[in-house]
Write a protein that holds these residues in place. Sequence first.
Motif, PDB file in Angstrom:
ATOM      1  N   ILE A  25       0.995  -1.023   0.282  1.00 49.90           N
ATOM      2  CA  ILE A  25      -0.013  -0.002   0.207  1.00 49.90           C
ATOM      3  C   ILE A  25       0.967   1.319  -0.011  1.00 49.90           C
ATOM      4  CG2 ILE A  25      -1.758   1.365   1.501  1.00 49.90           C
ATOM      5  CD1 ILE A  25      -3.012  -1.206   2.157  1.00 49.90           C
ATOM      6  N   THR A  59       1.371   3.719  -3.419  1.00 48.02           N
ATOM      7  CA  THR A  59       0.904   5.095  -3.244  1.00 48.02           C
ATOM      8  C   THR A  59       1.779   6.019  -3.456  1.00 48.02           C
ATOM      9  OG1 THR A  59      -0.723   4.182  -1.646  1.00 48.02           O
ATOM     10  CG2 THR A  59      -0.748   6.576  -1.654  1.00 48.02           C
ATOM     11  N   THR A  70      -6.905   3.547  -1.082  1.00 48.00           N
ATOM     12  CA  THR A  70      -6.195   4.475  -0.681  1.00 48.00           C
ATOM     13  C   THR A  70      -5.727   5.405  -1.846  1.00 48.00           C
ATOM     14  OG1 THR A  70      -5.120   2.523   0.582  1.00 48.00           O
ATOM     15  CG2 THR A  70      -4.031   4.585   0.654  1.00 48.00           C
ATOM     16  N   THR A  71      -5.700   4.694  -2.963  1.00 47.35           N
ATOM     17  CA  THR A  71      -5.023   5.913  -4.221  1.00 47.35           C
ATOM     18  C   THR A  71      -6.486   6.941  -4.353  1.00 47.35           C
ATOM     19  OG1 THR A  71      -6.072   4.431  -5.788  1.00 47.35           O
ATOM     20  CG2 THR A  71      -3.776   4.067  -5.112  1.00 47.35           C
ATOM     21  N   LEU A  85      -7.516   8.586  -2.424  1.00 52.42           N
ATOM     22  CA  LEU A  85      -7.340   9.816  -1.800  1.00 52.42           C
ATOM     23  C   LEU A  85      -6.722  10.844  -2.586  1.00 52.42           C
ATOM     24  CD1 LEU A  85      -5.578   8.313   1.554  1.00 52.42           C
ATOM     25  CD2 LEU A  85      -7.815   9.353   1.350  1.00 52.42           C
TER      26      LEU A  85
END
Lengths: 371, 308
Positions: free
Chosen positions: B88, B92, B179-180, B182
């Motif tokens: 992760i 990212t 997460t990406t 974001l």
Amino acid sequence: MPTDVMIYANDLSKRFGAFRAVDKINFEVRKGEVVGFLGPNGAGKSTTMRILTCFIAPSDGTARIHGHDVFEEPLAVRRSLGYLPQRAPLYLEMSVLEYLRFAGDLRQLDASTFKTRARNVVEVCGLAQVLGKEIRHLSHGYRQRVGLAQALIHDPPILILDEPTSDLDPNEKAEFLDYLKQIGEERTVLLSTHNLGEVETACARAIIVSRGRVVADGPLDEIRAKSGKVRYVVSIQESAGDQPYRGTGKLPKKTEVEDALQKVKGVRKVSELPTDDRAHAYELTSDQNVDLRADLFKTVVEKGWVLLELARDTQTLEDVFRNLTIGDERRNRKIKAKGEPDEPEPEEEEEEDEGDDEDEDDEDSEEESER
Amino acid sequence: MSTAEIDDRDEDLDDEETSEEEEAEDEESDRETVPLEAKKKSGGSAAAHAPKAAVSESGGTDLVRNTWTIARRETHAYFDSLVAYVVIGGSTLGLGIYFFLMQSGGFWQVDRASMSRLFEFMPWALAVLVIPLITMRALAEEKRSGTLELLITMPVRDSEVILGKYFAALVMAAILLGTTLLYPIAMFMWPWHLGALDWGPVWTGYLGLLLFSAAGIAVGMLFSSITESQIIAFFLTAGTLLFLHIIGSVVESLQGVVGDVIAFVSFQTRFQPFERGLLDTRAVIYFLSISIICLLVAFRSLESRKWT
């Protein structure tokens, strides 16, 4: 088939290529029996157990666990089994409690049953101190206990344990055999090992396999008697040292004693035992149904020698085991000549090296338990 | 440890689990008692045991339950090891570097409110790094360490093992994709407003990435099931996915049947419509079919341990 047969194997065979790891094995284990499954490394013990637990399929033959065929109803078979594979392969990143919970979930235990059972196995296996610890931080002995705990979590009627004591130190072994007695009171247990002492402590019956075949099966006494030989130990004084010699003749020479013993009727084999220079000690074998002690004594008296020791015993289980499985050892030392039947050993490679590192492991776990 | 402490621990665990489990297991709670009863009667005859066992054997809910148990354990395992954090964090960061800095100034140079660069980057990252990393250990490591034997000799089907591991890996990929997300949120919603972003292509793009991952992870599961080495599984998966993706680039220069065939199997060609905001049914079916086929092969390969 009577209903109290819990484990049933009929002509069970497993071939790996041309190699017969298991060759027409037949046996039955009844309810409440604790059976030792004995054999040298590579004899097919683990393979048989893997077939019984439905991890691999037999090439031939049938096996039933608790009345369920391993081929037709693998899930029902696995439900009635608790299985501890060799070396207790557990998920190292889980804590003991997490692991037991995982096993409980896969065994479909609901929360309250799990709690009761978990408390029970934690007590039986002595895991209370390590419940929150990650399995990777446990010694081999404790891992083995966790392995046993997961096998017992669903209170199975049948337990299959593959070399459960191989990584334990002597204290842990003794403790483990104690649990086993408790556990075995209401369960059927099939326990593989090559440690004969354990079988003598924990099991009433043994099945000995060698090169994929059953070579002996029955109560321990029967197996002991199977070789049909009796062993004598005779020691004759060789030198009196500072003490006055009590015999009537001269001090005997080694060859004299050997010849005289050889001539006693009924003696089959005479072999010298290692001793210091005070005595000649010999091991004699004879058939089982005769007792040579009187004749041996008479011979010694006639010669005027001093008898230091005379003992008779039936063969130990270890001797029987060695006699029955001796071929395996030789096979491993001999390089195969051309034209001989194929006997490749791809199967239990892991088992083979085990004998070597067993000692190290024992040391490890002793160290760990000291800490 | 006293028994009271065991209770405490149990309850702690219960608390965190019940919320997750409730939906999945409500309907099964009645069932759970069935095999239990059968076990309690373990002393009884085999005949008494059989019909009860047969009931739960036929149940499809067992499949859901066991798959769920295995998937949950696997997800925990990802987060217990470094894999989850490395994957992760690494991807990212990689995305950020590519998005803003690479290719002559990156995002700022384009001067448009568009996330298309994200969808250029992510398939590559998924194919060569993320998917191979999260699938390599799935079965290979269990085979090597022997834990597979203990897992499979529990009352679970091989298919449940495969599916449980598959979904756990898929959850990992979904967390990463989440997460990406974001990036667009921070750039266009809060705290910054760099322009009016057309969110349509972003959502379809993410759906595309998820389908891409689903297919890729199935390929990874397949390779993990045929070897005992994580490294080999990693490179086979990365190589295959890279190949399937990269052949899309040559499509334009090829005409006729060859070009059609390549366009048909290429992940890249299949992914392009999602990038542009289209929901291409054929692509959806394509990615799902790849997943199913690869999982079936992985299942067969796991089963083959029985015969060899």
